[in-house]
Enzyme design. Structure first.
Site, PDB file in Angstrom:
ATOM      1  N   ASP A   1     -15.614  46.119  75.924  1.00  0.00           N
ATOM      2  CA  ASP A   1     -16.616  47.133  76.259  1.00  0.00           C
ATOM      3  C   ASP A   1     -16.152  47.960  77.455  1.00  0.00           C
ATOM      4  O   ASP A   1     -16.234  49.192  77.452  1.00  0.00           O
ATOM      5  CB  ASP A   1     -17.960  46.474  76.609  1.00  0.00           C
ATOM      6  CG  ASP A   1     -18.464  45.581  75.491  1.00  0.00           C
ATOM      7  OD1 ASP A   1     -17.904  45.663  74.391  1.00  0.00           O
ATOM      8  OD2 ASP A   1     -19.392  44.802  75.740  1.00  0.00           O
TER       9      ASP A   1
ATOM     10  N   GLU B   1     -20.020  40.953  85.006  1.00  0.00           N
ATOM     11  CA  GLU B   1     -20.891  40.600  83.863  1.00  0.00           C
ATOM     12  C   GLU B   1     -20.963  39.073  83.720  1.00  0.00           C
ATOM     13  O   GLU B   1     -22.030  38.512  83.486  1.00  0.00           O
ATOM     14  CB  GLU B   1     -20.341  41.247  82.591  1.00  0.00           C
ATOM     15  CG  GLU B   1     -21.293  41.232  81.440  1.00  0.00           C
ATOM     16  CD  GLU B   1     -21.717  42.632  80.959  1.00  0.00           C
ATOM     17  OE1 GLU B   1     -22.678  42.696  80.216  1.00  0.00           O
ATOM     18  OE2 GLU B   1     -21.092  43.643  81.336  1.00  0.00           O
TER      19      GLU B   1
ATOM     20  N   ASP C   1     -12.062  39.744  71.172  1.00  0.00           N
ATOM     21  CA  ASP C   1     -11.558  40.118  72.519  1.00  0.00           C
ATOM     22  C   ASP C   1     -11.420  38.906  73.436  1.00  0.00           C
ATOM     23  O   ASP C   1     -10.424  38.767  74.144  1.00  0.00           O
ATOM     24  CB  ASP C   1     -12.377  41.254  73.164  1.00  0.00           C
ATOM     25  CG  ASP C   1     -13.846  40.971  73.391  1.00  0.00           C
ATOM     26  OD1 ASP C   1     -14.347  39.927  72.921  1.00  0.00           O
ATOM     27  OD2 ASP C   1     -14.508  41.794  74.067  1.00  0.00           O
TER      28      ASP C   1
ATOM     29  N   GLU D   1     -14.359  41.949  65.777  1.00  0.00           N
ATOM     30  CA  GLU D   1     -15.559  41.389  66.424  1.00  0.00           C
ATOM     31  C   GLU D   1     -15.312  39.948  66.829  1.00  0.00           C
ATOM     32  O   GLU D   1     -14.785  39.150  66.027  1.00  0.00           O
ATOM     33  CB  GLU D   1     -16.721  41.489  65.430  1.00  0.00           C
ATOM     34  CG  GLU D   1     -17.995  41.993  66.014  1.00  0.00           C
ATOM     35  CD  GLU D   1     -17.899  43.401  66.598  1.00  0.00           C
ATOM     36  OE1 GLU D   1     -17.678  43.518  67.831  1.00  0.00           O
ATOM     37  OE2 GLU D   1     -18.048  44.367  65.838  1.00  0.00           O
TER      38      GLU D   1
END
Ligand code: GLA
Length: 393
Positions: free
Chosen positions: A174, A162, A39, A36
């Protein structure tokens, strides 16, 4: 890519008044097993595409108008590709228009389209509803305009959209997971080289997502702040003559040096420690998954959660309560918060034959601790929408 008859033409006709058969795509959400906030630091992640979907349906129009209807927002957005984008546009409409315009850049001739977006992915729940929304719009736009998509390029395009149109400086996890995951596996991604590997999930483990029901407004601003802090840490190292490109390059001994520079209580030291150790945990978790090692994966999930709670500070009382309830529930192999944090969901690996008991005990434990009702979704790991086209590295 697919081009199959629409499963619910009536709904499309109700909204757009057509009668011709549109094309559709069902884009899965994703849940991250571990890794978490790594990335965007060029690190490692281990997500899974799950059988909850954003369903996008589209049909070509004779003019240059694009009309998008979202059932999640109960609204329609219309624009003409011949005009510039309205600069004051915001929210989902801006994001949708941005994705479509970006995809259309590769078209020989831009067609008008009617597009319907339906969800059975909770919006804002940490299951990547926004990347799935964008991927679905991109795929349908590409198909209706005969544009060829390449998975890694497409993932980057979606990530950039995004950033630019949703204002979220997300990493690449994602997008890659909803495009390239494989059934019954988790996707190990090296977010620097974009090398991927499919790690089988043991057949007697089930995957359960528990939703706290909490959505914090803070999530966006806190996410950007964490990104900024990570950049600052990298600059600090550079000033000390340690050449790193991102926190991916920081070793345990560099952490000791950082402690000397900042002192042991500095928030930047804590942020950095999370990223460095989380990257190690991801690689270990991939091995534990392959070996069906329940103890090891349980320990790694717990360490990850504690690190997100104390060092990276992106958890919240409800996520902590849900995870604690899960740790005490029968059948629990591993449990932790998942996604960006500040509400949303937890991810749980559970002994398959005890899934029902696990869910009931965790939900009642959550209720006792918080006075709130959570929800549980038992999911399966499925193929991403381009999983058979993505080249193995
Ligand atoms: C969000 C972002 C991802 C990733 C996670 C945290 O889901 O979209 O890119 O950074 O947060 O791991």
């Amino acid at each position: 890519m697919r081009n199959k008859p629409y499963v619910n033409q009536d709904r499309f006709d109700d909204i757009f008044g057509k009668g011709m058969v549109p094309i559709d795509t069902k884009v899965p959400g994703r849940v991250n097993l571990i890794g978490e906030h790594t990335d965007y630091n060029d690190g490692f992640v281990l997500p899974v595409a799950v059988n909850r979907f954003v369903h996008v349906t589209g049909l070509i129009r004779p003019d240059k108008w694009v009309s998008v209807y979202s059932t999640a927002f109960g609204e329609r957005h219309r624009f003409s590709s011949e005009n510039e984008m309205n600069p004051s546009l915001s929210g989902w409409k801006r994001f949708a228009e941005g994705v479509i315009r970006t995809t259309l850049k590769s078209a020989d001739e831009e067609a008008g389209m009617d597009i319907l977006v339906e969800n059975d992915l909770p919006v804002g729940g940490g299951l990547s509803s926004s990347a799935a929304f964008a991927a679905g719009l991109g795929v349908i736009t590409a198909e209706l305009n005969s544009i060829e998509l390449h998975p890694f390029e497409f993932a980057r395009t979606l990530q950039n959209a995004e950033h630019e149109y949703a204002g979220v400086e997300c990493g690449i996890m994602d997008q890659l997971s909803i495009l390239l995951s494989r059934k019954d596996s988790a996707l190990l991604i090296d977010c620097r080289s974009l090398q991927i590997d499919h790690i089988p999930i043991p057949a007697d483990w089930s995957l359960v997502i528990m939703d706290t029901g909490i959505r914090h407004e803070l999530a966006f601003s806190e996410y950007s702040e964490r990104r900024l802090q990570c950049t600052k840490i990298a600059e600090l190292f550079k000033r000390e003559g340690i050449e790193i490109t991102s926190l991916r390059d920081v070793s345990s001994s560099d952490l000791d040096l950082l402690e000397k520079i900042t002192g042991s209580t500095d928030v930047l030291l804590h942020r950095c420690r999370h990223v460095v150790l989380e990257n190690m945990r991801v690689r270990e978790a991939a091995q534990a998954l392959r070996a069906s090692d329940e103890n090891c994966i349980g320990r790694l999930f717990k360490e990850s959660h504690m690190s997100l709670q104390n060092d990276f500070e992106v958890s919240c009382n409800e996520l902590d309560s849900m995870v604690e309830a899960a740790w005490h529930a029968p059948g629990c192999i591993a449990a932790r918060m998942t996604g960006g944090g500040f509400g949303g969901c937890t991810v749980n690996l559970v002994r398959k034959n005890m899934t029902g008991e696990f869910i009931n005990t965790t939900l009642s434990g959550y209720r006792e601790r918080t006075g709130r009702n959570g929800t549980a979704i038992q999911v399966s790991s499925i193929d991403g929408i381009m999983s058979r086209e993505g080249k193995m590295q």
